[in-house]
Design an enzyme around this catalytic site. Structure first.
Site, PDB file in Angstrom:
ATOM      1  N   GLY A 244       2.894   2.395  -2.345  1.00  0.00           N
ATOM      2  CA  GLY A 244       3.445   2.995  -3.453  1.00  0.00           C
ATOM      3  C   GLY A 244       2.640   4.260  -4.095  1.00  0.00           C
TER       4      GLY A 244
ATOM      5  N   CYS B  87      -0.543   3.472  -5.960  1.00  0.00           N
ATOM      6  CA  CYS B  87      -1.199   2.536  -5.417  1.00  0.00           C
ATOM      7  C   CYS B  87      -2.313   3.208  -4.614  1.00  0.00           C
ATOM      8  CB  CYS B  87      -0.306   1.876  -4.671  1.00  0.00           C
ATOM      9  SG  CYS B  87      -1.031   0.660  -3.253  1.00  0.00           S
TER      10      CYS B  87
ATOM     11  N   GLY C 285       0.729  -1.345   0.101  1.00  0.00           N
ATOM     12  CA  GLY C 285       0.087  -0.094  -0.052  1.00  0.00           C
ATOM     13  C   GLY C 285       0.857   1.508  -0.166  1.00  0.00           C
TER      14      GLY C 285
HETATM   15  P1  5GP Z   1       6.841   3.818  -5.550  1.00  0.00           P
HETATM   16  O1  5GP Z   1       8.261   3.808  -5.544  1.00  0.00           O
HETATM   17  O2  5GP Z   1       5.973   4.442  -6.808  1.00  0.00           O
HETATM   18  O3  5GP Z   1       5.994   4.577  -4.282  1.00  0.00           O
HETATM   19  O4  5GP Z   1       6.278   2.246  -5.453  1.00  0.00           O
HETATM   20  C1  5GP Z   1       6.465   1.198  -6.253  1.00  0.00           C
HETATM   21  C2  5GP Z   1       5.790  -0.005  -5.878  1.00  0.00           C
HETATM   22  O5  5GP Z   1       4.504   0.195  -5.856  1.00  0.00           O
HETATM   23  C3  5GP Z   1       5.992  -1.034  -7.012  1.00  0.00           C
HETATM   24  O6  5GP Z   1       7.290  -1.950  -7.042  1.00  0.00           O
HETATM   25  C4  5GP Z   1       4.810  -2.093  -6.703  1.00  0.00           C
HETATM   26  O7  5GP Z   1       5.189  -2.863  -5.452  1.00  0.00           O
HETATM   27  C5  5GP Z   1       3.654  -0.917  -6.109  1.00  0.00           C
HETATM   28  N1  5GP Z   1       2.863  -0.815  -7.369  1.00  0.00           N
HETATM   29  C6  5GP Z   1       2.906  -0.596  -8.580  1.00  0.00           C
HETATM   30  N2  5GP Z   1       1.705  -0.579  -9.283  1.00  0.00           N
HETATM   31  C7  5GP Z   1       0.654  -0.779  -8.233  1.00  0.00           C
HETATM   32  C8  5GP Z   1      -0.639  -0.886  -8.151  1.00  0.00           C
HETATM   33  O8  5GP Z   1      -1.444  -0.660  -9.607  1.00  0.00           O
HETATM   34  N3  5GP Z   1      -1.535  -1.260  -7.126  1.00  0.00           N
HETATM   35  C9  5GP Z   1      -0.457  -1.431  -6.100  1.00  0.00           C
HETATM   36  N4  5GP Z   1      -1.204  -1.928  -4.920  1.00  0.00           N
HETATM   37  N5  5GP Z   1       0.584  -1.397  -5.817  1.00  0.00           N
HETATM   38  C10 5GP Z   1       1.473  -1.048  -7.033  1.00  0.00           C
END
Ligand code: 5GP
Length: 347
Positions: A183, A186, A181
């Site tokens: 991300g 996300c 959660g």
């Molecule tokens: P960020 O670095 O952008 O904060 O987080 C990246 C991570 O977000 C990814 O490695 C993956 O675990 C997660 N993530 C990517 N796309 C999605 C999505 O559509 N839904 C959710 N719940 N998590 C995502």
């Protein structure tokens, strides 16, 4: 129903306390790491930052750009087999190696088997990625994968608690991926109410993993170089980045103009956009748990990488850690109610 009363923390809830040290310059700090993975017994050397296996960041172009700095990439899973084979053949022998990504459905495994058969040992690392790492089918998949491929390095997740981290390591995972959660694109927490503040998840899962000589990768929620420093300070062995690496030339997304400003699309891998692209729409029984955003175009990823590495080096200098390995030992977090002076905006 039960309520856990102890406070769980996020990156925004803490700062790292400076300490006296003999280090005089960031250049004295070594932020690479060496590991021997528990199950595969393979050696790792590199800067333990991994581009997420998302369409925008898990690209061949990103892998080439990051390799110049000893960072790695988890390739997104939508490349065709021929492209994957060409990429891993080009990368063969490079340290640190890239990760092949897959889900846990039968077609994922069949594709992986075919690619492994054809790759002549060029694929050494895999990332098994599911939104919810608590299911029995995920655990069964890991057991099967480990039994059939004893010498590959397996990174798998996502989970956020110590007991599930231990289970996965005992089942054959070398690096447990941590984060539900946090991300940038996300929406799991909003859609389902499920999640765990990322800093506490890292602290608890790192503790569990290290007790068994396993490793963790903190995945999601980093919004600035300081957040990576906090993740490493909390015990993360690797950090995975999506949003911080998005919006660059290497992302392969097209540039769109909005009010004269150049922008790039970035979407979650379980967003409506991704499901429309790959799965023929959002299935009736599930809601999308990701969103799409339009980011300012940021040019080549090189400058961003320099900033990130500079920030992590600076954190090490402030607490007297000569090597990244020492950062968590040198870290004392202080809880804060405010971190940034935003009088002139957020940059
Ligand atoms: P960020 O670095 O952008 O904060 O987080 C990246 C991570 O977000 C990814 O490695 C993956 O675990 C997660 N993530 C990517 N796309 C999605 C999505 O559509 N839904 C959710 N719940 N998590 C995502």
């Amino acid at each position: 129903m039960r309520i856990e009363q102890d406070m769980k923390l996020d990156f925004k809830d803490v700062l790292i306390r400076p300490k006296r040290s003999t280090l005089t310059s960031r250049s004295e700090v070594d932020i690479s790491r060496d590991f021997v993975f528990l199950h595969s017994q393979r050696k790792y050397h590199g800067i333990p930052i991994i581009a997420a296996n998302m369409d925008a960041t898990g690209t061949v172009e990103m892998a080439r750009a990051l390799a110049r700095h000893e960072l790695s990439v988890a390739l997104h899973k939508h490349y065709e087999e021929a492209q994957i084979l060409a990429f891993f053949a080009e990368q063969a022998g490079r340290r640190p190696g890239a990760f092949y990504s897959m889900g846990i459905m039968p077609p994922d495994y069949e594709k992986f088997r075919r690619v492994m058969d054809a790759a002549n040992g060029a694929i050494e690392n895999v990332c098994v990625d599911v939104a919810n790492g608590y299911t029995k089918s995920f655990v069964s998949f890991i057991l099967k994968l480990r039994a059939n491929y004893p010498a590959i390095t397996i990174m798998a997740g996502n989970v956020v608690t110590g007991e599930m981290t231990e289970e996965l390591i005992l089942d054959g995972v070398d690096i447990v991926k941590v984060g539900i959660g946090p991300g940038s694109v996300c929406t799991t927490r909003r859609m389902s109410g499920v999640g765990y503040p990322q800093l506490s998840a890292i602290i608890e899962c790192a503790d569990a993993a290290h007790g068994l000589r396993g490793l963790i990768c903190a995945d999601g929620g980093c919004t600035s170089p300081g957040d990576l420093a906090k993740a490493f300070g909390a015990g993360a062995d690797f950090v995975m980045l999506g949003g911080m690496l998005a919006g660059h030339d290497e992302c392969g997304s097209e540039i769109v103009e909005e009010d004269g400003v150049r922008k790039m699309r970035f979407y979650g891998m379980s967003s409506r956009e991704a499901m429309n692209k790959y799965a023929g729409g959002v299935a009736e029984y599930r809601a999308s748990e990701g969103k799409e955003v339009l980011l300012d175009y940021r040019g080549p990823v090189e400058n961003t990488v320099q900033e990130i590495l500079g920030g992590v080096r600076s954190a090490c200098t402030y607490v007297g850690a000569r090597k990244l390995r020492e950062l968590s030992k040198c870290t004392t977090f202080i809880r804060v109610s405010q971190q940034l002076n935003e009088v002139f905006g957020q940059a």
